[in-house]
Design a protein around this motif. Structure first.
Motif, PDB file in Angstrom:
ATOM      1  N   ASP A  44       1.087  14.029  -9.235  1.00  0.00           N
ATOM      2  CA  ASP A  44       1.491  14.514  -7.911  1.00  0.00           C
ATOM      3  C   ASP A  44       1.585  13.378  -6.895  1.00  0.00           C
ATOM      4  OD1 ASP A  44      -1.265  14.274  -8.095  1.00  0.00           O
ATOM      5  OD2 ASP A  44      -1.682  16.012  -6.840  1.00  0.00           O
ATOM      6  N   LEU A  45       1.152  12.180  -7.262  1.00  0.00           N
ATOM      7  CA  LEU A  45       1.264  11.055  -6.329  1.00  0.00           C
ATOM      8  C   LEU A  45       2.479  10.167  -6.613  1.00  0.00           C
ATOM      9  CD1 LEU A  45      -2.505  10.294  -5.755  1.00  0.00           C
ATOM     10  CD2 LEU A  45      -0.893  11.372  -4.197  1.00  0.00           C
ATOM     11  N   ILE A  46       3.352  10.619  -7.541  1.00  0.00           N
ATOM     12  CA  ILE A  46       4.574   9.844  -7.810  1.00  0.00           C
ATOM     13  C   ILE A  46       5.375   9.699  -6.512  1.00  0.00           C
ATOM     14  CG2 ILE A  46       6.833   9.915  -8.971  1.00  0.00           C
ATOM     15  CD1 ILE A  46       5.411  11.083 -11.428  1.00  0.00           C
ATOM     16  N   ALA A  47       5.462  10.767  -5.750  1.00  0.00           N
ATOM     17  CA  ALA A  47       6.254  10.718  -4.504  1.00  0.00           C
ATOM     18  C   ALA A  47       5.661   9.705  -3.521  1.00  0.00           C
ATOM     19  CB  ALA A  47       6.321  12.109  -3.881  1.00  0.00           C
ATOM     20  N   SER A  48       4.353   9.559  -3.514  1.00  0.00           N
ATOM     21  CA  SER A  48       3.720   8.572  -2.629  1.00  0.00           C
ATOM     22  C   SER A  48       4.061   7.151  -3.058  1.00  0.00           C
ATOM     23  CB  SER A  48       2.196   8.739  -2.660  1.00  0.00           C
ATOM     24  OG  SER A  48       1.828   9.929  -2.009  1.00  0.00           O
ATOM     25  N   THR A  49       4.258   6.959  -4.357  1.00  0.00           N
ATOM     26  CA  THR A  49       4.514   5.619  -4.881  1.00  0.00           C
ATOM     27  C   THR A  49       5.745   4.984  -4.221  1.00  0.00           C
ATOM     28  OG1 THR A  49       3.469   6.252  -6.932  1.00  0.00           O
ATOM     29  CG2 THR A  49       4.865   4.314  -7.029  1.00  0.00           C
ATOM     30  N   PHE A  50       6.780   5.785  -3.957  1.00  0.00           N
ATOM     31  CA  PHE A  50       7.984   5.208  -3.331  1.00  0.00           C
ATOM     32  C   PHE A  50       7.677   4.681  -1.931  1.00  0.00           C
ATOM     33  CE2 PHE A  50       9.481   8.266  -6.468  1.00  0.00           C
ATOM     34  CZ  PHE A  50      10.303   7.448  -7.218  1.00  0.00           C
ATOM     35  N   ARG A  51       6.837   5.378  -1.217  1.00  0.00           N
ATOM     36  CA  ARG A  51       6.453   4.905   0.125  1.00  0.00           C
ATOM     37  C   ARG A  51       5.648   3.614   0.003  1.00  0.00           C
ATOM     38  NH1 ARG A  51       6.528  10.300  -0.321  1.00  0.00           N
ATOM     39  NH2 ARG A  51       7.181  11.639   1.410  1.00  0.00           N
ATOM     40  N   GLN A  52       4.760   3.592  -0.978  1.00  0.00           N
ATOM     41  CA  GLN A  52       3.916   2.410  -1.166  1.00  0.00           C
ATOM     42  C   GLN A  52       4.747   1.211  -1.622  1.00  0.00           C
ATOM     43  OE1 GLN A  52       0.533   3.789  -3.506  1.00  0.00           O
ATOM     44  NE2 GLN A  52       0.187   5.442  -2.040  1.00  0.00           N
ATOM     45  N   ILE A  53       5.800   1.458  -2.384  1.00  0.00           N
ATOM     46  CA  ILE A  53       6.696   0.372  -2.816  1.00  0.00           C
ATOM     47  C   ILE A  53       7.372  -0.236  -1.581  1.00  0.00           C
ATOM     48  CG2 ILE A  53       8.923  -0.051  -3.969  1.00  0.00           C
ATOM     49  CD1 ILE A  53       7.963   1.858  -6.207  1.00  0.00           C
ATOM     50  N   LEU A  54       7.812   0.615  -0.660  1.00  0.00           N
ATOM     51  CA  LEU A  54       8.464   0.108   0.561  1.00  0.00           C
ATOM     52  C   LEU A  54       7.482  -0.699   1.409  1.00  0.00           C
ATOM     53  CD1 LEU A  54      10.708   3.105   1.697  1.00  0.00           C
ATOM     54  CD2 LEU A  54      11.460   0.887   0.813  1.00  0.00           C
ATOM     55  N   LEU A  55       6.265  -0.209   1.518  1.00  0.00           N
ATOM     56  CA  LEU A  55       5.257  -0.935   2.308  1.00  0.00           C
ATOM     57  C   LEU A  55       4.951  -2.294   1.663  1.00  0.00           C
ATOM     58  CD1 LEU A  55       2.764   1.937   3.235  1.00  0.00           C
ATOM     59  CD2 LEU A  55       4.276   0.701   4.798  1.00  0.00           C
ATOM     60  N   ALA A  56       4.776  -2.291   0.345  1.00  0.00           N
ATOM     61  CA  ALA A  56       4.456  -3.546  -0.356  1.00  0.00           C
ATOM     62  C   ALA A  56       5.579  -4.554  -0.158  1.00  0.00           C
ATOM     63  CB  ALA A  56       4.240  -3.276  -1.840  1.00  0.00           C
ATOM     64  N   ARG A  57       6.816  -4.079  -0.256  1.00  0.00           N
ATOM     65  CA  ARG A  57       7.966  -4.978  -0.093  1.00  0.00           C
ATOM     66  C   ARG A  57       7.964  -5.593   1.310  1.00  0.00           C
ATOM     67  NH1 ARG A  57      13.660  -2.268  -1.264  1.00  0.00           N
ATOM     68  NH2 ARG A  57      13.724  -1.800   0.955  1.00  0.00           N
ATOM     69  N   THR A  58       7.736  -4.757   2.323  1.00  0.00           N
ATOM     70  CA  THR A  58       7.781  -5.253   3.705  1.00  0.00           C
ATOM     71  C   THR A  58       6.627  -6.211   3.980  1.00  0.00           C
ATOM     72  OG1 THR A  58       8.672  -3.087   4.236  1.00  0.00           O
ATOM     73  CG2 THR A  58       8.058  -4.472   6.093  1.00  0.00           C
ATOM     74  N   LEU A  59       5.483  -5.950   3.382  1.00  0.00           N
ATOM     75  CA  LEU A  59       4.304  -6.784   3.634  1.00  0.00           C
ATOM     76  C   LEU A  59       4.178  -7.937   2.630  1.00  0.00           C
ATOM     77  CD1 LEU A  59       1.806  -3.852   4.346  1.00  0.00           C
ATOM     78  CD2 LEU A  59       2.522  -5.581   6.005  1.00  0.00           C
ATOM     79  N   SER A  60       5.175  -8.064   1.744  1.00  0.00           N
ATOM     80  CA  SER A  60       5.136  -9.069   0.663  1.00  0.00           C
ATOM     81  C   SER A  60       3.851  -8.985  -0.149  1.00  0.00           C
ATOM     82  CB  SER A  60       5.279 -10.496   1.212  1.00  0.00           C
ATOM     83  OG  SER A  60       6.439 -10.607   1.969  1.00  0.00           O
ATOM     84  N   LEU A  61       3.471  -7.775  -0.497  1.00  0.00           N
ATOM     85  CA  LEU A  61       2.270  -7.579  -1.328  1.00  0.00           C
ATOM     86  C   LEU A  61       2.692  -7.436  -2.785  1.00  0.00           C
ATOM     87  CD1 LEU A  61       0.355  -4.887   0.793  1.00  0.00           C
ATOM     88  CD2 LEU A  61      -0.055  -7.358   0.721  1.00  0.00           C
ATOM     89  N   PRO A  62       1.863  -7.914  -3.709  1.00  0.00           N
ATOM     90  CA  PRO A  62       2.196  -7.705  -5.126  1.00  0.00           C
ATOM     91  C   PRO A  62       2.119  -6.222  -5.471  1.00  0.00           C
ATOM     92  CG  PRO A  62      -0.031  -8.592  -4.863  1.00  0.00           C
ATOM     93  CD  PRO A  62       0.587  -8.589  -3.505  1.00  0.00           C
ATOM     94  N   LEU A  63       3.018  -5.797  -6.328  1.00  0.00           N
ATOM     95  CA  LEU A  63       3.041  -4.378  -6.693  1.00  0.00           C
ATOM     96  C   LEU A  63       2.388  -4.202  -8.062  1.00  0.00           C
ATOM     97  CD1 LEU A  63       4.296  -1.941  -5.228  1.00  0.00           C
ATOM     98  CD2 LEU A  63       6.279  -2.204  -6.722  1.00  0.00           C
ATOM     99  N   PRO A  64       1.430  -3.263  -8.175  1.00  0.00           N
ATOM    100  CA  PRO A  64       0.845  -3.022  -9.503  1.00  0.00           C
ATOM    101  C   PRO A  64       1.822  -2.236 -10.379  1.00  0.00           C
ATOM    102  CG  PRO A  64      -0.057  -1.492  -7.872  1.00  0.00           C
ATOM    103  CD  PRO A  64       0.875  -2.405  -7.131  1.00  0.00           C
ATOM    104  N   SER A  65       1.499  -2.064 -11.656  1.00  0.00           N
ATOM    105  CA  SER A  65       2.232  -1.106 -12.493  1.00  0.00           C
ATOM    106  C   SER A  65       1.653   0.267 -12.204  1.00  0.00           C
ATOM    107  CB  SER A  65       2.009  -1.390 -13.972  1.00  0.00           C
ATOM    108  OG  SER A  65       2.226  -2.720 -14.239  1.00  0.00           O
ATOM    109  N   PHE A  66       2.379   1.294 -12.594  1.00  0.00           N
ATOM    110  CA  PHE A  66       1.915   2.659 -12.322  1.00  0.00           C
ATOM    111  C   PHE A  66       1.891   3.480 -13.601  1.00  0.00           C
ATOM    112  CE2 PHE A  66       3.584   1.091  -8.310  1.00  0.00           C
ATOM    113  CZ  PHE A  66       2.560   1.425  -7.447  1.00  0.00           C
TER     114      PHE A  66
END
Ligand code: GLU
Length: 292
Positions: free
Chosen positions: A215-237
């Protein structure tokens, strides 16, 4: 890279079978890679979090046979492990988003603002924000300030197809601005949203794989956008299928679904639960790491 996984329960109720199974999978995946597993206490929602639930979740997870090498109870190099003690880190990320022109103040008081502190689970997905407070021009966004306390929203790109390869369910895609809209990153009561705190912590704690419920798959897209903007490394899911009851309804804390405490009081044994999950998982197409 050395595998680092995490268990991230919220102390807003007793853990039920669904949480237990997801956390067990996270535990097995870390073990199969001889990785580290940490426990993070997602206690940002002060209105719903309670110390007795923190104690209960640690105790229930131990009863289940899970071990973690870092956490609020054992310490570790990436602490503190209580989100409520990590606010300066989230504020720094908020400032970076503001300077980057990625967020804007919003005076709407909708359900998504109320719920922003907690991870959105089944039936809690917010409707796409209609853009009432969204500035029309990009220039207007850079370094925006607000004289009054306001909520802050992340402005999602219009019509961008975002995707990631999930270890459990395969390719996941959503279009920003259509499948989800501008979302809350900071509340006017000066608290970060779950989305911001989660991705900031996953990066700061060096998490290489996030294992959590589907149920948190939908949240992952938001977190991907935040990570990209903040230049944070993205984990695997790795999003685990949700556990349903005999009627096919997903379990939820709020429905008072079967808690681990209740099962334990009824004489249920942790080893039987684990054996059942292992059987169940090996007979369905959910990829599991090789057993030890
Ligand atoms: N603490 C969140 C929850 O209990 C999960 C966060 C996550 O795994 O990203 O729902």
């Amino acid at each position: 890279m050395h595998y680092r996984g995490r268990l991230a329960p919220s102390p807003t109720g007793y853990l039920h079978l669904g949480h237990a199974r997801t956390f067990w999978i996270a535990h097995e995946r870390a073990k199969a890679r001889s990785g580290a597993l940490l426990l993070r206490n997602d206690d940002l929602d002060a209105g719903r979090s309670r110390p007795e639930f923190v104690r209960a979740m640690l105790e229930d997870l131990r009863w289940l046979g899970l071990h973690w090498s870092e956490g609020p109870d054992v310490g570790g190099p990436f602490g503190p492990y209580d989100q409520s003690a990590r606010l300066p880190l989230y504020r720094q990320a908020f400032e970076a988003l503001r300077q980057a022109g990625a967020i804007y103040p919003c005076s709407c008081s909708r359900q998504d603002v109320v719920r922003a502190l907690s991870a959105p689970h089944v039936g809690e997905e917010e409707p796409v924000y209609p853009g009432t407070c969204r500035p029309r021009h990009d220039d207007a966004l850079r370094n925006m300030e607000s004289s009054k306390p306001r909520h802050w929203r992340f402005r999602v790109p219009d019509g961008e197809r975002l995707g990631f390869e999930d270890g459990a369910v395969g390719r996941c895609e959503q279009v920003s601005g259509a499948d989800f809209g501008d979302f809350i990153v900071w509340r006017k009561d000066d608290l970060p949203s779950y989305q911001l705190a989660c991705i900031v912590d996953d990066a700061a704690m060096g998490i290489t794989e996030v294992v959590r419920g589907a149920d948190l798959i939908a949240s992952t897209f938001r977190q991907i956008l935040l990570a990209r903007t903040l230049s944070l490394p993205l984990p695997s899911f790795f999003h685990c299928p949700l556990v349903t009851d005999s009627q096919g309804t997903r379990l939820s804390k709020r429905d008072g679904a079967t808690s681990l405490r209740a099962l334990r009081a009824q004489g249920c044994r942790a080893e039987d639960l684990r054996a059942g999950w292992r059987r169940d998982i090996t007979s369905t197409p959910v990829p599991l790491p090789p057993s030890e």
